[in-house]
Design a protein around this motif. Structure first.
Motif, mmCIF file in Angstrom:
data_model
loop_
_atom_site.group_PDB
_atom_site.id
_atom_site.type_symbol
_atom_site.label_atom_id
_atom_site.label_comp_id
_atom_site.label_asym_id
_atom_site.label_seq_id
_atom_site.Cartn_x
_atom_site.Cartn_y
_atom_site.Cartn_z
ATOM 1 N N TYR A 28 0.806 -1.220 0.000
ATOM 2 C CA TYR A 28 0.000 0.000 0.000
ATOM 3 C C TYR A 28 0.842 1.275 0.000
ATOM 4 O O TYR A 28 0.300 2.368 -0.109
ATOM 5 N N GLU A 171 -9.223 -0.158 1.663
ATOM 6 C CA GLU A 171 -9.252 1.293 1.449
ATOM 7 C C GLU A 171 -8.872 2.045 2.722
ATOM 8 O O GLU A 171 -8.156 3.047 2.668
ATOM 9 N N LYS A 174 -5.106 1.674 3.122
ATOM 10 C CA LYS A 174 -4.402 2.493 2.128
ATOM 11 C C LYS A 174 -4.426 3.967 2.535
ATOM 12 O O LYS A 174 -3.422 4.669 2.411
ATOM 13 N N ASP A 175 -5.574 4.424 3.006
ATOM 14 C CA ASP A 175 -5.674 5.810 3.459
ATOM 15 C C ASP A 175 -4.748 6.061 4.645
ATOM 16 O O ASP A 175 -4.066 7.090 4.708
ATOM 17 N N TYR A 176 -4.702 5.115 5.567
ATOM 18 C CA TYR A 176 -3.823 5.265 6.736
ATOM 19 C C TYR A 176 -2.363 5.323 6.300
ATOM 20 O O TYR A 176 -1.600 6.181 6.763
ATOM 21 N N ASN A 178 -1.182 6.234 3.414
ATOM 22 C CA ASN A 178 -0.945 7.506 2.728
ATOM 23 C C ASN A 178 -0.791 8.655 3.714
ATOM 24 O O ASN A 178 0.079 9.514 3.546
ATOM 25 N N ARG A 179 -1.619 8.671 4.755
ATOM 26 C CA ARG A 179 -1.487 9.717 5.774
ATOM 27 C C ARG A 179 -0.169 9.571 6.538
ATOM 28 O O ARG A 179 0.485 10.564 6.872
#
Length: 191
Positions: A28, A171, A174-176, A178-179
């Motif tokens: 990710y 999802e 992946k968001d975590y 990215n953050r």
């Protein structure tokens, strides 16, 4: 620039759910990030005598030195851990302690971190994550706030090959990630 991310797995079992989650998380990370699992299984138990200059008959184990140098050369650390007896697994606490010494050269100091915890039950490793956050707070490590990642009933999220198949979980992770990557870049002064 490539950001090097050390991923520490709070389980020694080869087939552990924490390791499977970590392997999924590696995929990710976006371009420009080199994330890899740093093994902690062969780290000797922490003994303060190793770092005491007055104790001359116990040299620092080479595993300590290699681990500390790996962490210090990282742009950030992602912890993926289960919960053992309502706290951090012993192997992960040992790694945290090894990285915390010597006091003059703490490997964790100011290093951005993220935490993914899980459990086979509903609570998702809540107690282990809170205990790990407490231990890491001593080192002024920038960390993500909300939302925290507690993966409950972790076996139900994966197929037989250990791939996370629940789309909403993928999802969310992946968001975590990215953050977390944005936190790493911000700390490096590149955002």
């Amino acid at each position: 620039m490539t950001y090097r991310i050390s991923v520490l797995v709070g389980s020694l079992r080869r087939g552990s759910y924490a390791r499977k989650i970590a392997r999924n998380a590696l995929d990710y990370f976006p371009e420009g990030f080199d994330a890899s699992i740093v093994e902690i299984r062969d780290l000797p138990l922490y003994d303060c005598d190793y770092d005491d200059p007055d104790v001359t008959d116990k040299p620092v184990p080479p595993e300590y030195t290699a681990f500390r140098e790996t962490i210090k050369s990282s742009s950030g650390v992602l912890f993926v851990t289960a919960e053992n007896n309502r706290t951090i697994p012993a192997c992960l606490k040992n790694a945290v302690d090894i990285g915390s010494k010597p006091n003059s050269d703490v490997a964790w100091k100011n290093l951005p971190n993220g935490i993914i915890s899980h459990s086979v039950g509903r609570m998702g490793g809540y107690s282990s994550q809170k205990n790990l956050r407490l231990a890491l707070s001593y080192f002024d490590m920038p960390t993500l706030g909300q939302p925290e990642v507690f993966l409950g009933r972790s076996p139900s999220l994966m197929d037989d090959e250990g791939n996370i198949t629940e789309p909403s979980t993928v999802e969310f992770l992946k968001d975590y990630i990215n953050r977390f990557c944005e936190l790493v870049k911000k700390h490096a002064g590149d955002s």
